[in-house]
Scaffold this active site. Structure first.
Site, PDB file in Angstrom:
ATOM      1  N   TRP A 105       0.826  -1.213   0.000  1.00 34.34           N
ATOM      2  CA  TRP A 105       0.000   0.000   0.000  1.00 34.34           C
ATOM      3  C   TRP A 105       0.849   1.247   0.000  1.00 34.34           C
ATOM      4  CZ3 TRP A 105      -4.405  -0.413  -2.069  1.00 34.34           C
ATOM      5  CH2 TRP A 105      -5.114  -1.607  -1.968  1.00 34.34           C
ATOM      6  N   ASP A 175      -1.471   6.652   6.601  1.00 34.04           N
ATOM      7  CA  ASP A 175      -2.555   5.809   6.082  1.00 34.04           C
ATOM      8  C   ASP A 175      -2.826   4.732   7.139  1.00 34.04           C
ATOM      9  OD1 ASP A 175      -4.202   3.962   4.892  1.00 34.04           O
ATOM     10  OD2 ASP A 175      -2.879   3.538   3.188  1.00 34.04           O
ATOM     11  N   LYS A 199     -12.710  -1.613   6.974  1.00 34.96           N
ATOM     12  CA  LYS A 199     -12.059  -2.671   7.753  1.00 34.96           C
ATOM     13  C   LYS A 199     -12.455  -2.556   9.228  1.00 34.96           C
ATOM     14  CE  LYS A 199      -8.505  -2.155   4.375  1.00 34.96           C
ATOM     15  NZ  LYS A 199      -8.722  -3.355   3.573  1.00 34.96           N
TER      16      LYS A 199
END
Ligand code: PMP
Length: 364
Positions: A105, A175, A199
């Site tokens: 990511w 993030d 999530k």
């Protein structure tokens, strides 16, 4: 639906939601209490929705212990759009940004930033196969960076950063898509934290961000309206139609987290859940090989390999037959990944751990 009809959902996201939250959604699907309309049907400018939005932001502030001087917003486009909006807003012409290359990511975030300006890799886990996060003392941060970007939990590799770095004058942007609200953090160390909701916070379709006002003040002028953070801040996330339903569910999840005792309590439970599974790895005499180095073991996404791909397939299939879904690792790395976010039950982690021991014993 009775709870025994539900299976154990190890999906990396969209992921398991708390059962009481699903029940409340069900109960309020025809009418929000006293409103006579579903949350799916009301205007985003109506008083009931404004109340939901305010309460949700206020509960998130409480949970994360956000200090004064921060603004909280909801956006769309996933965490992925933030990979672009961050450099668009803060990587001004001639400036450079620092990124920590911790895994899949982080690399996506860096790729988008490079379209906008100069990107410096301050640390990379690539040579080591992305098995750990950096430590503060390994970072040398030039003083002229527009910001430093990191990923607190690499969802695919299963590595997590447990330290809130002190980057002095350099704005730190995080993030936190896959570990937000899973443990207490020191928000004051960060200029911005962002996360896709799907999530640990709620359903897909909404992204949460908090931002320090001094970072906002440095933002580029003249951007397209919807790509400009100030649009969201100045209009309290209501410039255009926000994802009303997703925000409502985030609000229910925040309420649920508060009722669990907040992030301290949730963190303790998350540690317990993860340790059940890591113990099954560690006591398997090498049958299971954990991907992460011990200091960086994610409490959210637990990644490991078996001796062969055939055994991995058998493991996933047998687990599925026993009601454990979503254990196949991400297609880019293979192996097994057990995602055990906040709403995943402790008993489910025990069930997986017992299955792992039994599977290894049978093969061993
Ligand atoms: N960052 C991390 C750490 C993620 O796990 C994900 C999604 N799995 C993303 C960013 C991208 O999020 P989205 O799909 O919301 O764009």
């Amino acid at each position: 639906m009775p709870s025994q009809a539900r299976i154990l959902n190890f999906s990396a996201g969209p992921a398991v939601l708390p059962e009481p939250v699903l029940e409340q959604i069900q109960a309020e699907a025809l009418s929000l209490p006293g409103i006579g309309m579903s949350v799916l049907e009301i205007s985003h400018r109506s008083a009931p929705f404004e109340a939901i939005l305010e309460q949700t932001l206020s509960d998130l502030k409480t949970l994360l212990q956000v200090p004064d001087g921060y603004r909280l917003i909801f956006l769309q486009g996933g965490a992925s759009l933030q990979f672009s909006m961050i450099p668009l807003n803060f990587l001004l012409p001639g400036a450079r940004a620092g990124y920590i290359d911790s895994g899949s990511w982080a690399r996506k975030a860096m790729g988008e930033a490079r379209r906008e300006g100069e990107v410096i890799t301050l640390w990379s886990g690539k040579a080591g196969g992305y098995r750990r996060m950096p430590r503060q003392e390994e970072l040398e941060t030039p003083s002229d960076l527009a910001y430093l970007h990191l990923t607190s939990n690499e969802t695919i590799e299963g590595i997590e950063l447990f330290e809130d770095f002190n980057t002095a004058e350099t704005p730190l942007i995080c993030d936190a898509s896959s570990d937000i609200l899973s443990r207490p953090i020191d928000v004051s160390r960060y200029a911005m934290i962002y996360a896709g909701a799907q999530k640990n916070m709620g359903p897909a379709g909404v992204t949460f961000a908090l931002m320090r006002e001094d970072l906002l003040a440095r933002s580029r002028r003249g951007l397209h309206t919807m790509l400009d953070y100030s649009t969201y801040v100045e209009n309290n996330s209501l410039y255009n139609t926000p994802p009303v339903f997703a925000i409502y569910v985030v609000g229910l999840v925040a309420r649920w987290l508060l009722a669990q005792g907040g992030l301290e309590a949730v963190s303790e439970l998350n540690q317990k859940k993860a340790s059940f599974i890591y113990k099954a790895i560690d006591s398997s005499e090498g049958f299971y090989r954990g991907h992460a180095e011990e200091s960086s073991r994610s409490r959210m996404n637990i990644t490991f390999r078996l001796p062969s791909e055939e055994l991995e397939t058998a493991f996933v299939n047998q687990a599925a037959a026993l009601g454990m879904d979503g254990l196949k690792g991400h297609r880019s790395v293979g192996g097994i990944r057990a995602s055990v976010y906040n709403a995943f039950p402790l008993s489910g982690a025990e069930t997986l751990s017992a299955f792992m021991r039994e599977f290894a014993r049978k093969q061993g």
